[in-house]
Write a protein that holds these residues in place. Sequence first.
Motif: not given
Length: 595
Positions: A457-472
């Motif tokens: 339940s605590e993990i569900d409330l936590m922000v997970r790491p992530g990485k994106v690239r803005v598509i030209p």
Amino acid sequence: MPLRQPLVCVLGHIDHGKTTLLDQIRGTTVAVREPGRITQHIGASFVPSDVIVQLCRRVLGPSFSTAFKLPGLLFIDTPGHAIFYNLRKRGGSVADIAILVIDIMQGIQEQTIEAIEILRERRTPFLVAATKIDLIPGWRPHPDLPISKSLEKQSADARTQFLQRIYAIVEGLNRFGFNADLYYSITDFTRTVAVVPVSGKTGEGVAELLAVTMGLAQRYLTDQLRVSEGPGKAVVLEVSEEEGLGETARIVLYDGVLRKNDRIVTLSKEGPVTTTIKAILMPTGMGDIRDRRTRFSFVNSISAAAGAKIVFSDRINVLPGAELFVAPDPQTEEQIRKQLLGQLREMIFETDRIGVVVKADTLGSLEAMIAYARRVEIPVRKADVGPVSKRDVVEAHAVSRKEPELGAILAFQTRVLEEAQEEAVRLIVRIFSGDVLYRIFEDYLEWREQVRSKKVSEIDLMVRPGKVRVIPGCVFRRSKPPIFGVEVLAGKIKPGYSFIRPDGVELKAPIKSIQKHGKSIPEAVKGDQVAISLDSDRIMIGRHIKEGDTLLVSVPEPHAFAWLRRYSEALEPDEKEVLLELVRIKREKDPLWAR
């Protein structure tokens, strides 16, 4: 080869009448001298076959003419199963047969269940003594009659009560996979556990109990009861320091011969140790070596099977539950040392793996704990004999920082040192201790599920790491709100997540929505190409965010700390990599971030 007497172990729930029953058999008064009538010390008593025949003839009639080939029965009284755990040898139990004592008025209790489990694990044949039949309402004792005849003389109500309680025990045993019945109704003892009703107080049923035990041992255990005249093999039940004698051990010799001055090899916590036998003491007559008033005599040798007290020539700090072997020559001694060292390393160890700490009072108890942990798939980091120490708590705390549900100590029949208790309170480390093995594990497993549920339940409330690239070429609106296409390179993104640039600039513009193929979705994961909108009137594509930019999810510092310290195993490898990248970016400005 001659036949030895079977080693008979008596197990049962606390205060179910083990010692009182043995008192009837031995004709001593040990039981009435014990506080609370609960067994406190180790006992071993030899009952010769001619005594058993006399008891049986008195009750079953002078026509009782069973010819017992066995010399008798060696009873070992077992307080709280501790000694049965120590009656161990490589590959099984030293006990040949067991009597499971069940109070007919109370039925199967916690320690009864534990006894059943250890008997099953050690593959020890057993019969049941349904004790305290004299407490059945309306029961009239007939100690000079067989139980079947005594039952005929009872009132209808007493007979009904008797049968109801007997078959409650039978049904209870059935739940554990054992067929059982009253001994006089059984035709095949290889498939059915014999239940013998007895009263340790009046003596009813004791003759039948002895006859059934002897009969089963003689009929089915003859091969394992053949003994050699070779070097002795024993197991250490208990170790103590006695004034005038030094270090003594109470042992059970299960094969061969043990002599004064024999060179022996056994185990201490440091490893195999060698010394000689300074003296051997045996109780006189039908005595009991756990009774302090029993007279002892010094003997030069004993043959299996026998319970005895031995005195060592040196202080060697023997481990209770250790095997003890006579070493007649240096070559044999070296072989025994290697064998014992291998056993010790299997039971006492400390590793770097993530797992619980287990402690027990003896080697036998520790072996049972490790076996139980493996059966229920609980990883063990450290296993040792002795009280729970401050160092054990520190070990468990180190584990809890990585896997909270494994940061615990399981202690069986051993105490927790005061400083360890204080440290456990300070570091919030759970210690599960007690005298019932399966209950310790049940309590731990229940707590583990609670921790896991809280963790999920605590993990569900936590922000997970992530990485994106803005598509030209995929900017659909530059501002108010900005809408653009991204490819998720690692981890995941969700509405509500915000981004940070690799240069450390926080955008402070949470994701408002995510769409894929024109439909809103709750999250996007690695490999997805989606359109996102940011909840911001300030952010502008081309000024704050450029096409082709890489953005990281801005994980809040408390969440990052939790991921690093407690829940790293819940992250995928790519998420861990992104989290570490975020940490490096953050610590360029704040070296203490998420520490």
